[in-house]
Write a protein that holds these residues in place. Structure first.
Motif, mmCIF file in Angstrom:
data_model
loop_
_atom_site.group_PDB
_atom_site.id
_atom_site.type_symbol
_atom_site.label_atom_id
_atom_site.label_comp_id
_atom_site.label_asym_id
_atom_site.label_seq_id
_atom_site.Cartn_x
_atom_site.Cartn_y
_atom_site.Cartn_z
ATOM 1 N N GLY A 1 0.794 -1.219 0.000
ATOM 2 C CA GLY A 1 0.000 0.000 0.000
ATOM 3 C C GLY A 1 0.824 1.264 0.000
ATOM 4 N N LEU A 2 2.159 1.135 0.089
ATOM 5 C CA LEU A 2 3.059 2.289 0.152
ATOM 6 C C LEU A 2 4.121 2.196 -0.941
ATOM 7 N N ASP A 3 3.762 1.614 -2.077
ATOM 8 C CA ASP A 3 4.737 1.418 -3.148
ATOM 9 C C ASP A 3 5.244 2.753 -3.689
ATOM 10 N N ALA A 4 4.339 3.701 -3.913
ATOM 11 C CA ALA A 4 4.759 5.000 -4.433
ATOM 12 C C ALA A 4 5.666 5.725 -3.439
ATOM 13 N N TYR A 5 5.353 5.615 -2.156
ATOM 14 C CA TYR A 5 6.183 6.269 -1.142
ATOM 15 C C TYR A 5 7.585 5.661 -1.116
ATOM 16 N N ARG A 6 7.675 4.338 -1.208
ATOM 17 C CA ARG A 6 8.990 3.706 -1.210
ATOM 18 C C ARG A 6 9.797 4.114 -2.442
ATOM 19 N N ALA A 7 9.127 4.253 -3.596
ATOM 20 C CA ALA A 7 9.835 4.660 -4.804
ATOM 21 C C ALA A 7 10.369 6.082 -4.681
ATOM 22 N N VAL A 8 9.568 6.988 -4.132
ATOM 23 C CA VAL A 8 10.016 8.376 -3.978
ATOM 24 C C VAL A 8 11.162 8.461 -2.978
ATOM 25 N N ARG A 9 11.044 7.742 -1.867
ATOM 26 C CA ARG A 9 12.127 7.748 -0.887
ATOM 27 C C ARG A 9 13.409 7.146 -1.477
ATOM 28 N N ALA A 10 13.259 6.125 -2.312
ATOM 29 C CA ALA A 10 14.433 5.558 -2.974
ATOM 30 C C ALA A 10 15.095 6.576 -3.893
ATOM 31 N N GLY A 11 14.286 7.356 -4.631
ATOM 32 C CA GLY A 11 14.868 8.395 -5.480
ATOM 33 C C GLY A 11 15.625 9.435 -4.682
ATOM 34 N N LEU A 12 15.074 9.858 -3.543
ATOM 35 C CA LEU A 12 15.778 10.824 -2.694
ATOM 36 C C LEU A 12 17.066 10.234 -2.133
ATOM 37 N N ASP A 13 17.025 8.967 -1.717
ATOM 38 C CA ASP A 13 18.221 8.338 -1.153
ATOM 39 C C ASP A 13 19.293 8.110 -2.203
ATOM 40 N N ILE A 14 18.900 7.846 -3.441
ATOM 41 C CA ILE A 14 19.898 7.705 -4.515
ATOM 42 C C ILE A 14 20.655 9.005 -4.710
ATOM 43 N N GLN A 15 19.931 10.122 -4.707
ATOM 44 C CA GLN A 15 20.591 11.419 -4.839
ATOM 45 C C GLN A 15 21.568 11.649 -3.691
ATOM 46 N N ALA A 16 21.120 11.366 -2.468
ATOM 47 C CA ALA A 16 21.978 11.604 -1.309
ATOM 48 C C ALA A 16 23.171 10.657 -1.292
ATOM 49 N N ALA A 17 22.981 9.384 -1.651
ATOM 50 C CA ALA A 17 24.084 8.422 -1.626
ATOM 51 C C ALA A 17 25.146 8.759 -2.651
ATOM 52 N N LEU A 18 24.751 9.167 -3.849
ATOM 53 C CA LEU A 18 25.751 9.539 -4.857
ATOM 54 C C LEU A 18 26.481 10.811 -4.469
ATOM 55 N N GLU A 19 25.810 11.715 -3.772
ATOM 56 C CA GLU A 19 26.469 12.942 -3.323
ATOM 57 C C GLU A 19 27.510 12.628 -2.250
ATOM 58 N N ARG A 20 27.227 11.679 -1.380
ATOM 59 C CA ARG A 20 28.193 11.322 -0.336
ATOM 60 C C ARG A 20 29.353 10.515 -0.891
ATOM 61 N N ARG A 21 29.058 9.580 -1.778
ATOM 62 C CA ARG A 21 30.102 8.639 -2.208
ATOM 63 C C ARG A 21 31.056 9.275 -3.198
ATOM 64 N N ARG A 22 30.561 9.946 -4.216
ATOM 65 C CA ARG A 22 31.372 10.552 -5.272
ATOM 66 C C ARG A 22 32.402 9.552 -5.796
ATOM 67 N N PRO A 23 31.975 8.549 -6.510
ATOM 68 C CA PRO A 23 32.899 7.503 -6.971
ATOM 69 C C PRO A 23 34.000 8.073 -7.856
ATOM 70 N N GLY A 24 35.245 7.677 -7.547
ATOM 71 C CA GLY A 24 36.387 8.158 -8.318
ATOM 72 C C GLY A 24 36.617 9.643 -8.183
ATOM 73 N N GLY A 25 36.058 10.242 -7.149
ATOM 74 C CA GLY A 25 36.209 11.683 -6.979
ATOM 75 C C GLY A 25 35.355 12.498 -7.929
ATOM 76 N N VAL A 26 34.473 11.861 -8.685
ATOM 77 C CA VAL A 26 33.626 12.541 -9.664
ATOM 78 C C VAL A 26 32.239 12.749 -9.050
ATOM 79 N N ARG A 27 31.726 13.957 -9.145
ATOM 80 C CA ARG A 27 30.389 14.236 -8.653
ATOM 81 C C ARG A 27 29.364 13.860 -9.717
ATOM 82 N N LEU A 28 28.577 12.834 -9.402
ATOM 83 C CA LEU A 28 27.547 12.381 -10.326
ATOM 84 C C LEU A 28 26.221 13.008 -9.941
ATOM 85 N N ARG A 29 25.584 13.644 -10.893
ATOM 86 C CA ARG A 29 24.252 14.192 -10.685
ATOM 87 C C ARG A 29 23.282 13.414 -11.566
ATOM 88 N N VAL A 30 22.174 13.041 -10.984
ATOM 89 C CA VAL A 30 21.208 12.208 -11.699
ATOM 90 C C VAL A 30 19.848 12.886 -11.668
#
Length: 705
Positions: free
Chosen positions: A90-119
């Motif tokens: 019953g919360l599929d849309a909420y989980r998808a939106v939270r996943a999108g927000l967490d993807i943005q935050a995780a890529l901002e923290r990790r910065r693989p290879g020192g490169v800032r990835l924006r999605v």
């Protein structure tokens, strides 16, 4: 690159999905892609590109797994994931939106290879045809539908670092996330402009607003208010738990309970109310709402300022762990001055740390003999032990009279005719949330005329069932009318006696109810949502299996090339469900109807009142006058005689004055048999060795006995 790993062979997965290998489902699709990936890879060495891709895909896949998303495919640098495909809460849309927000935050923290990835992230909700085996083994092309293209187009128009959602997703996550509208977009392939919203973050814990009057809960309200008053007056803390399924109005009842007890012996009662959002960002974040306000309008600093630090960052688990003792002392101090009611909505969503805090608060208040009461709400399946003294108050579905009153009030507020209440009453099923969804607006634009709120609630109930129980509901919904165990077994290709225990278990869960001897009725809304899940291919297979079972019960042998599945020695089904055509196509443009019962109420697969044997057994086919009755597969070898020749003629040939057909079947009145043909085949009363029974168009149905 990390991809979804199959749990076993595809053959095993398909076997687990039988007898329903595909479903039409409402899912949420997430599409994420890197901004400026072409320019990025052009200035990097190929080995650096490989390392960057591995880090990027690994980060995205780990976030999607944490939020129970299924990676459907990788397209270059883009990732497409499905939420609600393998099971809905019953919360599929909420989980998808939270996943999108967490993807943005995780890529901002990790910065693989020192490169800032924006999605960019696009999220859309809609109906798809789902290959259940493809979802389970991580296959590509598991979902087909326009919502996939919509999610991809939304991602293209999202700002760098942003998450944009469609109107359906926005409605599903309203109140759970912070969002602001963007400009209306014209997407490629869409005939009409589309309103989109950008999600900026998760919303904090906030009590729900209730604008509908409380109807039909007088007994529950009086019982809970009496328990709270006794605990505060006797200075013996008590725990009151309001237990009910989602949509039952338990949050509304909690709101009224806290308002009902305003004074005890002339002393004002202080209320501390909070709500637990789904998948909270911090384990103790809802606790901040309980301790933030003080009578003088100030905030208690606590020892060393740990409480102030927690209130400044309630999602920080470290700061929350340090402030647990201070928060407990604040609430106990309030109870020492005046009676206190601590109300927590949706406690079943809370983390274990918050439950432990409430238990410790209750025990400490009991030791000090303070006037404090804890009132919570939780789901029907919750089995958390409560500290004594405690009382669980069930919140049952509303009765028909109270449901009708609520519907008429809601329809009047919405400016709709009150006469609609009679039509909506069976669909509401005693659920205030469903009644509100149907009465607030006309759901004609929704699939099947079912509001999105009601479908999410029912989908979550269906997905809590295993494949066997859900298949029985789907078969019953396809058939329509009362569900008979023998008919369901024929549609699913099951042996006799397998469906009856499943139907009894569904009745215990409140999804079906007995209506006749051997018959069951599915809840109206559940039947409608279950029918929406059926694809055309599955409907056609159900109808074909039922026809084959009726022919077998009548002693007829299907003609070759009719597509009726046959059984081999030691095998369950030689022809699997859906075989011989693409599951993507849906099995043709016109759905094959499932044949209903005979107009006179009789059916070769329905139980016969007074017939020996178990309920739901196949009905024995009457013989000719004076001959024994042929026992069908489930008659247990029962025999008898038929003395009435008219009865035999009715069962063998049907009424002479009318032609009975199933919906969608062409019927032509059979012309009179010429005398020449009668001499060749024998008179109507005789059944010769060479006489062949034919259907419309001259197609042979098999040899008569």
């Amino acid at each position: 690159m990390l991809i979804t790993t199959p749990a076993g062979s595809r053959k095993a997965v398909i076997a687990a999905c039988r007898p329903v290998p595909e479903e039409r489902r409402t899912v949420t699709v997430l599409f994420v892609d890197i901004v400026g990936s072409t320019r990025l890879v052009e200035r990097l060495d190929p080995e650096d590109v490989r390392a960057l891709q591995r880090a990027y895909f690994g980060t995205v896949a780990s976030v999607l797994r944490r939020w129970r998303g299924v990676v459907e495919k990788y397209v270059g640098d883009a990732v497409m994931a499905l939420f609600g495909a393998s099971g809905s809460d019953g919360l599929d849309a909420y989980r998808a939106v939270r996943a999108g927000l967490d993807i943005q935050a995780a890529l901002e923290r990790r910065r693989p290879g020192g490169v800032r990835l924006r999605v960019r992230v696009g999220v859309a909700t809609g109906e798809v045809l789902l290959d259940l085996a493809g979802v389970r083994d991580g296959g590509h092309g598991a979902a087909s539908g326009a919502v996939i293209t919509t999610a991809a187009r939304l991602q293209e128009h999202a700002p760098p670092g942003g998450v944009v959602v469609c109107p359906e997703t926005r409605s599903a996550v309203a109140g759970l996330v912070e969002q602001r509208p963007l400009a209306t977009l014209t997407l490629a392939g869409k005939a009409l402009p589309l309103d989109v919203w950008r999600v900026t973050g998760a919303a904090g814990s906030r009590p729900a607003r209730h604008r509908v009057p409380l109807v039909g809960r007088r007994r529950e309200l009086a019982g809970a208010a009496d328990e709270v008053t006794r605990a505060l007056r006797e200075r013996r803390p008590r725990w009151i738990s309001l237990v009910g399924p989602p949509g039952s109005g338990r949050s509304r009842l909690l709101h009224e309970v806290t308002r009902a007890v305003s004074h005890v012996d002339g002393v004002p009662v202080r209320r501390r109310v909070t709500a637990c959002p789904p998948y909270p960002c911090g384990e103790l974040a809802p606790l901040a709402d309980l301790v933030r306000p003080r009578p003088d309008g100030t905030v208690a600093g606590g020892p060393g300022g740990v409480l102030a630090a927690f209130l400044a960052a309630p999602d920080d688990d470290t700061a929350a762990a340090r402030a647990v003792v201070a928060c407990r002392e604040v609430l106990l101090g309030l109870a020492a001055d005046a009676p206190v009611v601590v109300a927590v909505d949706d406690l079943d969503r809370a983390a274990p740390a918050l439950r432990r805090f409430l238990h410790q608060l209750h025990v400490a208040a009991a030791e000090r003999e303070l006037p404090l009461a804890v009132v919570t709400t939780c789901g029907s399946g919750s089995a958390d032990p409560l500290p004594a003294p405690a009382r669980r108050i069930p919140v049952e579905p509303l009765g028909p009279l109270d449901t009708g009153r609520l519907l008429r009030h809601l329809l009047d507020r919405a400016g709709r005719p009150a006469a609609l209440a009679a039509r909506l009453l069976p669909l509401a099923g005693g659920s205030p949330a469903v009644a509100t969804a149907y009465a607030s607006a006309d759901p004609a634009g929704e699939p099947g005329g079912v509001p999105a709120v009601a479908r999410r609630l029912v989908d979550a109930r269906l997905d809590r069932l295993d494949g066997t129980h859900r298949a029985v509901l789907l078969a019953g919904a396809a058939r329509g009318g009362p569900v008979v165990a023998a008919v369901v077994e024929a549609m699913l290709g099951w042996p006799a006696g397998r469906a009856e225990p499943v139907l009894r278990a569904l009745a215990a869960a409140g999804l079906v109810r007995p209506v006749t001897a051997g018959g069951w009725a599915i809840d109206a809304l559940v039947a409608r949502v279950a029918a929406l899940r059926l694809s055309r291919a599955v409907r056609a297979d159900f109808a074909r299996r039922l026809r084959a079972a009726k022919n077998t019960a009548a002693g007829r042998v299907p003609a070759a090339g009719t597509g009726v599945p046959s059984r081999g020695a030691g095998e369950r089904e030689v022809c699997p469900l859906g075989a011989g055509r693409s599951r993507r196509s849906g099995g043709g443009a016109r759905p094959a109807p499932v044949p209903p019962d005979r107009p006179d109420g009789s059916d070769a697969l329905c139980p016969v009142p007074g017939q020996p044997g178990r309920s739901g057994a196949l009905r024995a086919v009457p013989a000719r006058p004076g001959q024994p009755v042929r026992a069908g597969p489930a008659t247990g070898g029962a025999t008898g005689t038929v003395a009435d020749a008219a009865e035999w003629s009715r069962w063998r040939n049907g009424p002479a004055s009318a032609v009975t057909a199933w919906p969608g079947q062409r019927t032509d009145p059979s012309p009179a048999v010429p005398a020449r043909q009668e001499r060749r085949t024998g008179p109507p009363g005789r059944v010769g060795r060479n006489r062949r029974r034919t259907g419309s168009g001259g197609q042979a149905l098999g040899l008569a006995a």
